[in-house]
Structure formats: C-alpha cells, structure tokens
Design a protein around this motif. Sequence first.
Motif, PDB file in Angstrom:
ATOM      1  N   ALA A  13       0.839  -1.194   0.000  1.00 26.23           N
ATOM      2  CA  ALA A  13       0.000   0.000   0.000  1.00 26.23           C
ATOM      3  C   ALA A  13       0.877   1.249   0.000  1.00 26.23           C
ATOM      4  O   ALA A  13       1.883   1.314   0.707  1.00 26.23           O
ATOM      5  CB  ALA A  13      -0.914  -0.004   1.215  1.00 26.23           C
ATOM      6  N   GLY A  14       0.485   2.208  -0.814  1.00 30.78           N
ATOM      7  CA  GLY A  14       1.266   3.419  -0.968  1.00 30.78           C
ATOM      8  C   GLY A  14       2.260   3.368  -2.107  1.00 30.78           C
ATOM      9  O   GLY A  14       2.857   4.392  -2.462  1.00 30.78           O
ATOM     10  N   GLY A  15       2.437   2.184  -2.650  1.00 34.11           N
ATOM     11  CA  GLY A  15       3.400   2.007  -3.727  1.00 34.11           C
ATOM     12  C   GLY A  15       2.840   2.383  -5.089  1.00 34.11           C
ATOM     13  O   GLY A  15       1.712   2.882  -5.208  1.00 34.11           O
ATOM     14  N   SER A  16       3.649   2.131  -6.109  1.00 34.02           N
ATOM     15  CA  SER A  16       3.298   2.510  -7.476  1.00 34.02           C
ATOM     16  C   SER A  16       3.529   1.347  -8.433  1.00 34.02           C
ATOM     17  O   SER A  16       4.381   0.483  -8.195  1.00 34.02           O
ATOM     18  CB  SER A  16       4.150   3.699  -7.934  1.00 34.02           C
ATOM     19  N   GLY A  58     -10.334  10.295 -19.305  1.00 29.95           N
ATOM     20  CA  GLY A  58     -11.396  10.176 -18.312  1.00 29.95           C
ATOM     21  C   GLY A  58     -10.907   9.300 -17.172  1.00 29.95           C
ATOM     22  O   GLY A  58     -10.078   8.405 -17.379  1.00 29.95           O
ATOM     23  N   TYR A  59     -11.395   9.587 -15.971  1.00 30.32           N
ATOM     24  CA  TYR A  59     -10.989   8.822 -14.795  1.00 30.32           C
ATOM     25  C   TYR A  59     -12.188   8.528 -13.909  1.00 30.32           C
ATOM     26  O   TYR A  59     -13.096   9.360 -13.761  1.00 30.32           O
ATOM     27  CB  TYR A  59      -9.973   9.609 -13.959  1.00 30.32           C
ATOM     28  N   ALA A  60     -12.161   7.366 -13.304  1.00 28.58           N
ATOM     29  CA  ALA A  60     -13.138   7.075 -12.264  1.00 28.58           C
ATOM     30  C   ALA A  60     -12.811   7.922 -11.041  1.00 28.58           C
ATOM     31  O   ALA A  60     -11.638   8.223 -10.773  1.00 28.58           O
ATOM     32  CB  ALA A  60     -13.088   5.592 -11.908  1.00 28.58           C
ATOM     33  N   ASP A  61     -13.831   8.304 -10.295  1.00 23.93           N
ATOM     34  CA  ASP A  61     -13.611   9.138  -9.114  1.00 23.93           C
ATOM     35  C   ASP A  61     -12.653   8.470  -8.123  1.00 23.93           C
ATOM     36  O   ASP A  61     -11.872   9.145  -7.450  1.00 23.93           O
ATOM     37  CB  ASP A  61     -14.942   9.430  -8.421  1.00 23.93           C
ATOM     38  N   SER A  62     -12.701   7.154  -8.065  1.00 24.14           N
ATOM     39  CA  SER A  62     -11.901   6.430  -7.084  1.00 24.14           C
ATOM     40  C   SER A  62     -10.401   6.484  -7.359  1.00 24.14           C
ATOM     41  O   SER A  62      -9.601   6.173  -6.472  1.00 24.14           O
ATOM     42  CB  SER A  62     -12.349   4.962  -7.032  1.00 24.14           C
ATOM     43  N   VAL A  63     -10.018   6.886  -8.563  1.00 28.41           N
ATOM     44  CA  VAL A  63      -8.592   6.901  -8.899  1.00 28.41           C
ATOM     45  C   VAL A  63      -8.083   8.291  -9.262  1.00 28.41           C
ATOM     46  O   VAL A  63      -6.874   8.468  -9.491  1.00 28.41           O
ATOM     47  CB  VAL A  63      -8.264   5.916 -10.045  1.00 28.41           C
ATOM     48  N   LYS A  64      -8.966   9.263  -9.327  1.00 27.08           N
ATOM     49  CA  LYS A  64      -8.543  10.620  -9.682  1.00 27.08           C
ATOM     50  C   LYS A  64      -7.479  11.121  -8.709  1.00 27.08           C
ATOM     51  O   LYS A  64      -7.616  10.975  -7.498  1.00 27.08           O
ATOM     52  CB  LYS A  64      -9.742  11.562  -9.684  1.00 27.08           C
ATOM     53  N   GLY A  65      -6.441  11.710  -9.272  1.00 25.61           N
ATOM     54  CA  GLY A  65      -5.360  12.225  -8.450  1.00 25.61           C
ATOM     55  C   GLY A  65      -4.308  11.195  -8.105  1.00 25.61           C
ATOM     56  O   GLY A  65      -3.240  11.546  -7.606  1.00 25.61           O
ATOM     57  N   ARG A  66      -4.606   9.923  -8.352  1.00 29.55           N
ATOM     58  CA  ARG A  66      -3.637   8.861  -8.058  1.00 29.55           C
ATOM     59  C   ARG A  66      -3.151   8.157  -9.324  1.00 29.55           C
ATOM     60  O   ARG A  66      -1.993   7.724  -9.388  1.00 29.55           O
ATOM     61  CB  ARG A  66      -4.265   7.819  -7.120  1.00 29.55           C
ATOM     62  N   PHE A  67      -4.021   8.008 -10.303  1.00 36.09           N
ATOM     63  CA  PHE A  67      -3.690   7.322 -11.546  1.00 36.09           C
ATOM     64  C   PHE A  67      -3.588   8.341 -12.682  1.00 36.09           C
ATOM     65  O   PHE A  67      -4.354   9.312 -12.728  1.00 36.09           O
ATOM     66  CB  PHE A  67      -4.763   6.301 -11.909  1.00 36.09           C
ATOM     67  N   THR A  68      -2.670   8.078 -13.598  1.00 32.77           N
ATOM     68  CA  THR A  68      -2.520   8.921 -14.782  1.00 32.77           C
ATOM     69  C   THR A  68      -2.423   8.038 -16.009  1.00 32.77           C
ATOM     70  O   THR A  68      -1.587   7.123 -16.049  1.00 32.77           O
ATOM     71  CB  THR A  68      -1.268   9.801 -14.682  1.00 32.77           C
ATOM     72  N   SER A  84       0.153   5.794  -5.063  1.00 32.43           N
ATOM     73  CA  SER A  84      -0.619   5.735  -3.807  1.00 32.43           C
ATOM     74  C   SER A  84      -1.627   4.597  -3.824  1.00 32.43           C
ATOM     75  O   SER A  84      -2.793   4.760  -3.474  1.00 32.43           O
ATOM     76  CB  SER A  84      -1.349   7.079  -3.576  1.00 32.43           C
ATOM     77  N   LEU A  85      -1.148   3.441  -4.228  1.00 35.83           N
ATOM     78  CA  LEU A  85      -2.044   2.298  -4.359  1.00 35.83           C
ATOM     79  C   LEU A  85      -2.602   1.873  -3.012  1.00 35.83           C
ATOM     80  O   LEU A  85      -1.918   1.966  -1.976  1.00 35.83           O
ATOM     81  CB  LEU A  85      -1.308   1.139  -5.031  1.00 35.83           C
ATOM     82  N   LYS A  86      -3.843   1.413  -3.061  1.00 36.75           N
ATOM     83  CA  LYS A  86      -4.569   0.986  -1.870  1.00 36.75           C
ATOM     84  C   LYS A  86      -4.960  -0.490  -2.019  1.00 36.75           C
ATOM     85  O   LYS A  86      -5.107  -0.973  -3.142  1.00 36.75           O
ATOM     86  CB  LYS A  86      -5.835   1.823  -1.699  1.00 36.75           C
ATOM     87  N   PRO A  87      -5.175  -1.178  -0.923  1.00 37.61           N
ATOM     88  CA  PRO A  87      -5.626  -2.580  -1.041  1.00 37.61           C
ATOM     89  C   PRO A  87      -6.884  -2.722  -1.892  1.00 37.61           C
ATOM     90  O   PRO A  87      -7.030  -3.725  -2.602  1.00 37.61           O
ATOM     91  CB  PRO A  87      -5.878  -2.968   0.416  1.00 37.61           C
ATOM     92  N   GLU A  88      -7.753  -1.731  -1.869  1.00 38.92           N
ATOM     93  CA  GLU A  88      -8.980  -1.815  -2.673  1.00 38.92           C
ATOM     94  C   GLU A  88      -8.738  -1.650  -4.166  1.00 38.92           C
ATOM     95  O   GLU A  88      -9.654  -1.822  -4.967  1.00 38.92           O
ATOM     96  CB  GLU A  88     -10.022  -0.797  -2.205  1.00 38.92           C
ATOM     97  N   ASP A  89      -7.510  -1.331  -4.555  1.00 33.71           N
ATOM     98  CA  ASP A  89      -7.150  -1.304  -5.979  1.00 33.71           C
ATOM     99  C   ASP A  89      -6.822  -2.701  -6.500  1.00 33.71           C
ATOM    100  O   ASP A  89      -6.618  -2.874  -7.702  1.00 33.71           O
ATOM    101  CB  ASP A  89      -5.954  -0.386  -6.213  1.00 33.71           C
TER     102      ASP A  89
END
Length: 121
Positions: A13-16, A58-68, A84-89
């Motif tokens: 978690a937190g990784g890329s 376009g981005y899903a709200d759940s990944v905006k600001g974290r995924f490009t 900033s990966l999360k377990p829910e990813d």
Amino acid sequence: VQLQASGGGLVQAGGSLRLSCAASGFTFDNYAIGWFRQAPGKEREGVSCINRRDGNTGYADSVKGRFTISSDNAKNTVYLQMHSLKPEDTAVYYCALDWACALTPNLYDHWGQGTQVTVSS
C-alpha cells in the motif's frame, strides 16, 4: 485487433505500478483505450480511458489524483501510471479498445487478457 496488457504485480500500500497496453493488428488511428478492473466477486468497472487522436482522458472518481493515463502513439501503447495504491485497488486490470473514451465496459468490443495487480496492506 490485439491488446497486450502487462505491468501488474504485487506492491505494498502506498506504492506505485505502471501498466502498459500494447495495441496491434489494425491500421486505423482514431480510437480510444480504456482501462478496467475486476476484483473477485465484483463487476468489472472502468478506471480510465484516453482518446488516441486528441488525448482527451477520463478517470473514475476512485482513482482521480492517483492514476494517470498516457499514450505513446508512435508505439501504439497506452500506459496507466498508478500511485498511492490501496488494497482496494487489487484486481485484474484489463485494457480495451473502442472508438471513444468511455468508462462503460460493455461499450468496448476488443479486450486484452488482463494483468493482476495486488496491493498488500
């Protein structure tokens, strides 16, 4: 049309991670690539998409600001940089091709094989 997704793996978690989707087997240049994911027991959901010709994204709200999402048109390859990966990813990530950027899976006719992303807590 062939789509080859790669780059998945196990990360804390937190990784890329950076996923790649290499497209081949066609000559048209007006298309979009979408990234989708499916976790066990859940429906496939849209993550991000990009139009090859104009670069609109376009981005899903759940990944905006974290995924490009980005595209190397010369290589017909689309990348999904995930921070900033999360377990829910955690999910199998798929790329797909359609005519316009959209986050609705059933609009896409051509799919890659998927790559597993696992985020440990």
